[in-house]
Design an enzyme around this catalytic site. Structure first.
Site, PDB file in Angstrom:
ATOM      1  N   LYS A  70       0.808  -1.226   0.000  1.00 20.85           N
ATOM      2  CA  LYS A  70       0.000   0.000   0.000  1.00 20.85           C
ATOM      3  C   LYS A  70       0.848   1.288   0.000  1.00 20.85           C
ATOM      4  O   LYS A  70       0.384   2.325  -0.458  1.00 20.85           O
ATOM      5  CB  LYS A  70      -0.954   0.008   1.190  1.00 20.85           C
ATOM      6  CG  LYS A  70      -2.089  -1.001   1.048  1.00 20.85           C
ATOM      7  CD  LYS A  70      -3.099  -0.874   2.174  1.00 20.85           C
ATOM      8  CE  LYS A  70      -4.162  -1.948   2.056  1.00 20.85           C
ATOM      9  NZ  LYS A  70      -5.240  -1.795   3.025  1.00 20.85           N
ATOM     10  N   GLY A 130      -4.994   2.002  19.571  1.00 19.63           N
ATOM     11  CA  GLY A 130      -3.945   1.619  18.634  1.00 19.63           C
ATOM     12  C   GLY A 130      -3.290   2.826  17.991  1.00 19.63           C
ATOM     13  O   GLY A 130      -3.843   3.940  18.002  1.00 19.63           O
ATOM     14  N   GLY A 132      -1.017   1.885  15.119  1.00 25.04           N
ATOM     15  CA  GLY A 132      -0.364   1.236  13.975  1.00 25.04           C
ATOM     16  C   GLY A 132      -0.862   1.843  12.675  1.00 25.04           C
ATOM     17  O   GLY A 132      -1.466   2.931  12.674  1.00 25.04           O
ATOM     18  N   GLY A 133      -0.623   1.143  11.570  1.00 29.90           N
ATOM     19  CA  GLY A 133      -0.996   1.666  10.254  1.00 29.90           C
ATOM     20  C   GLY A 133      -2.470   2.031  10.146  1.00 29.90           C
ATOM     21  O   GLY A 133      -2.821   3.119   9.674  1.00 29.90           O
ATOM     22  N   TYR A 228     -12.832  -7.954  11.374  1.00 32.28           N
ATOM     23  CA  TYR A 228     -14.095  -8.597  10.976  1.00 32.28           C
ATOM     24  C   TYR A 228     -14.018 -10.116  11.046  1.00 32.28           C
ATOM     25  O   TYR A 228     -14.991 -10.803  10.732  1.00 32.28           O
ATOM     26  CB  TYR A 228     -14.536  -8.137   9.584  1.00 32.28           C
ATOM     27  CG  TYR A 228     -13.471  -8.252   8.532  1.00 32.28           C
ATOM     28  CD1 TYR A 228     -13.216  -9.456   7.897  1.00 32.28           C
ATOM     29  CD2 TYR A 228     -12.697  -7.141   8.196  1.00 32.28           C
ATOM     30  CE1 TYR A 228     -12.221  -9.561   6.947  1.00 32.28           C
ATOM     31  CE2 TYR A 228     -11.690  -7.228   7.247  1.00 32.28           C
ATOM     32  CZ  TYR A 228     -11.468  -8.444   6.631  1.00 32.28           C
ATOM     33  OH  TYR A 228     -10.480  -8.547   5.699  1.00 32.28           O
TER      34      TYR A 228
HETATM   35  P1  NAP Z   1      -0.170  -2.736  12.962  1.00 32.37           P
HETATM   36  O1  NAP Z   1       0.353  -1.596  12.176  1.00 32.37           O
HETATM   37  O2  NAP Z   1       0.653  -3.951  13.157  1.00 32.37           O
HETATM   38  O3  NAP Z   1      -0.565  -2.147  14.422  1.00 32.37           O
HETATM   39  C1  NAP Z   1      -0.934  -2.998  15.470  1.00 32.37           C
HETATM   40  C2  NAP Z   1      -1.496  -2.195  16.628  1.00 32.37           C
HETATM   41  O4  NAP Z   1      -1.979  -3.123  17.618  1.00 32.37           O
HETATM   42  C3  NAP Z   1      -0.463  -1.303  17.345  1.00 32.37           C
HETATM   43  O5  NAP Z   1      -1.106  -0.174  17.846  1.00 32.37           O
HETATM   44  C4  NAP Z   1       0.005  -2.228  18.473  1.00 32.37           C
HETATM   45  O6  NAP Z   1       0.515  -1.535  19.581  1.00 32.37           O
HETATM   46  C5  NAP Z   1      -1.298  -2.886  18.857  1.00 32.37           C
HETATM   47  N1  NAP Z   1      -1.077  -4.146  19.559  1.00 32.37           N
HETATM   48  C6  NAP Z   1      -0.633  -5.316  19.019  1.00 32.37           C
HETATM   49  N2  NAP Z   1      -0.575  -6.267  19.969  1.00 32.37           N
HETATM   50  C7  NAP Z   1      -0.968  -5.674  21.135  1.00 32.37           C
HETATM   51  C8  NAP Z   1      -1.128  -6.146  22.459  1.00 32.37           C
HETATM   52  N3  NAP Z   1      -0.860  -7.416  22.802  1.00 32.37           N
HETATM   53  N4  NAP Z   1      -1.579  -5.281  23.392  1.00 32.37           N
HETATM   54  C9  NAP Z   1      -1.853  -3.999  23.077  1.00 32.37           C
HETATM   55  N5  NAP Z   1      -1.738  -3.493  21.822  1.00 32.37           N
HETATM   56  C10 NAP Z   1      -1.286  -4.333  20.886  1.00 32.37           C
HETATM   57  O7  NAP Z   1      -1.558  -3.282  12.367  1.00 32.37           O
HETATM   58  P2  NAP Z   1      -2.606  -2.458  11.441  1.00 32.37           P
HETATM   59  O8  NAP Z   1      -2.249  -2.624  10.031  1.00 32.37           O
HETATM   60  O9  NAP Z   1      -2.747  -1.100  12.034  1.00 32.37           O
HETATM   61  O10 NAP Z   1      -3.964  -3.304  11.658  1.00 32.37           O
HETATM   62  C11 NAP Z   1      -4.696  -3.261  12.889  1.00 32.37           C
HETATM   63  C12 NAP Z   1      -5.997  -4.043  12.741  1.00 32.37           C
HETATM   64  O11 NAP Z   1      -6.887  -3.393  11.836  1.00 32.37           O
HETATM   65  C13 NAP Z   1      -5.802  -5.455  12.198  1.00 32.37           C
HETATM   66  O12 NAP Z   1      -6.502  -6.344  13.033  1.00 32.37           O
HETATM   67  C14 NAP Z   1      -6.418  -5.440  10.828  1.00 32.37           C
HETATM   68  O13 NAP Z   1      -7.032  -6.680  10.541  1.00 32.37           O
HETATM   69  C15 NAP Z   1      -7.476  -4.350  10.956  1.00 32.37           C
HETATM   70  N6  NAP Z   1      -7.804  -3.711   9.644  1.00 32.37           N
HETATM   71  C16 NAP Z   1      -9.070  -3.837   9.147  1.00 32.37           C
HETATM   72  C17 NAP Z   1      -9.394  -3.253   7.913  1.00 32.37           C
HETATM   73  C18 NAP Z   1     -10.811  -3.406   7.347  1.00 32.37           C
HETATM   74  O14 NAP Z   1     -11.012  -3.208   6.135  1.00 32.37           O
HETATM   75  N7  NAP Z   1     -11.790  -3.690   8.141  1.00 32.37           N
HETATM   76  C19 NAP Z   1      -8.432  -2.513   7.212  1.00 32.37           C
HETATM   77  C20 NAP Z   1      -7.150  -2.382   7.768  1.00 32.37           C
HETATM   78  C21 NAP Z   1      -6.847  -2.989   8.975  1.00 32.37           C
HETATM   79  P3  NAP Z   1       2.100  -1.158  19.680  1.00 32.37           P
HETATM   80  O15 NAP Z   1       2.272   0.082  18.859  1.00 32.37           O
HETATM   81  O16 NAP Z   1       2.331  -0.956  21.121  1.00 32.37           O
HETATM   82  O17 NAP Z   1       2.855  -2.336  19.115  1.00 32.37           O
END
Ligand code: NAP
Length: 287
Positions: A70, A130, A132-133, A228
């Protein structure tokens, strides 16, 4: 029927086998009577530039882009929409003269799903879990759609602080307030719209939730989980048990696709067509 006039759209990513996008787009094309087919394209590491050049040469109408490309794909585009440029991620490519223009319909999709559910961001005080991305993109969305304040809670405080500084600078106001996740007890005593943007609770870890304390969920009147899979996350269950409304991220996924389809075909998708695409997605997921 596929014939000499069929237009092609597709998805690039790695992996692409589990995508539900073909279910969305092929259902929409069927219902709208568009001679269009949507297919997944597996692109190996280091070949994104080639894929985009090839797609343009092959007269491909539009593309979706998924993990892990992306951000990387942006180098290969002729133009990038403003919100997508701020977020630094593109998931939809629209064909134009000389190449493709990139959009981020993930965030526009979340906004449309929320609007559809009767939930508004404008003027709201919000909680965002959160940094993250996905959460970073949601922070940009909330700032651009006029949220009054967004408390961004993250396990790693510095990440939330960096995102908050960046978004606040772009928004020219102090809209994002970074907080340490474990400090949720310091949130003002009121009820919020909350968005769950961490990866905690994602299948197969269905029973995990980012904050275990029931008292936290008393502070949420409406909760969106971006996850989801599972269809009802533990976060959603805890919001509901505390008397709030809860939604998962499937409609966000649906509407990112619908907005892409609208951009490619210059049409407006009706509620009925959206419902049909939603049903196809659920069928593809086995729900
Ligand atoms: P990412 O960049 O890896 O970020 C992960 C986030 O989760 C960070 O804030 C991380 O905190 C936190 N985290 C992970 N493990 C944790 C734990 N044990 N305790 C507390 N916080 C924790 O992932 P992302 O790309 O942002 O995606 C996040 C979620 O959004 C995913 O589940 C993804 O499936 C979902 N999503 C859904 C859609 C949709 O179309 N519905 C689109 C995009 C993403 P730290 O910074 O402290 O590591």
């Amino acid at each position: 029927m596929i014939d000499g006039k069929t237009r092609t759209c597709g998805l690039i990513g790695n992996p692409v086998e589990h995508t539900m996008s073909p279910a969305i787009h092929n259902t929409l094309a069927d219902r709208r009577g568009h001679n269009l087919v949507y297919v997944p394209f597996l692109v190996e590491e280091g070949r994104v530039g080639d894929a985009i050049k090839g797609a343009y040469a092959l007269n491909i109408l539009g593309m979706n882009v998924t993990v892990p490309y992306k951000s990387e794909v942006m180098e290969s585009l002729v133009e990038v929409d403003q919100l997508a440029a701020q977020i630094g991620a593109v998931n939809t490519l629209v064909r134009m003269d000389g190449g493709y223009k990139g959009y981020n319909t993930d965030m526009l999709g979340l906004y449309r799903a929320m609007t559809e559910d009767g939930v508004q961001i404008e003027g709201e005080e919000m909680i965002l879990l959160g940094a993250g991305g996905a959460a970073r993109a949601v922070a940009y969305l909330c700032a651009s759609k006029g949220a009054a304040k967004v408390y961004m809670l993250n396990r790693t405080f510095d990440k939330a602080k960096t995102v908050a500084e960046e978004v606040n600078r772009a928004a020219e106001r102090e809209v994002i307030v970074p907080m340490l996740l474990s400090d949720y007890g310091k949130l003002p005593d009121k009820r919020f719209l909350a968005i769950q943007g961490t990866s905690v609770g994602l299948a197969p870890h269905d029973e995990e939730v980012v904050i275990e304390d029931e008292a936290f969920y008393q502070k949420i009147h409406t909760g969106y989980d971006l996850i989801y899979r599972p269809f009802e996350t533990r976060f959603m269950r805890m919001v509901r048990q505390a008397g709030g409304e809860a939604y998962n991220g499937l409609k966000m996924l649906l509407y990112q696709g619908i907005i892409a389809y609208e951009l490619w075909n210059q049409v407006e998708i009706t509620k009925e067509d959206a419902q049909a695409a939603y049903a196809s997605m659920k069928e593809a997921m086995g729900i």
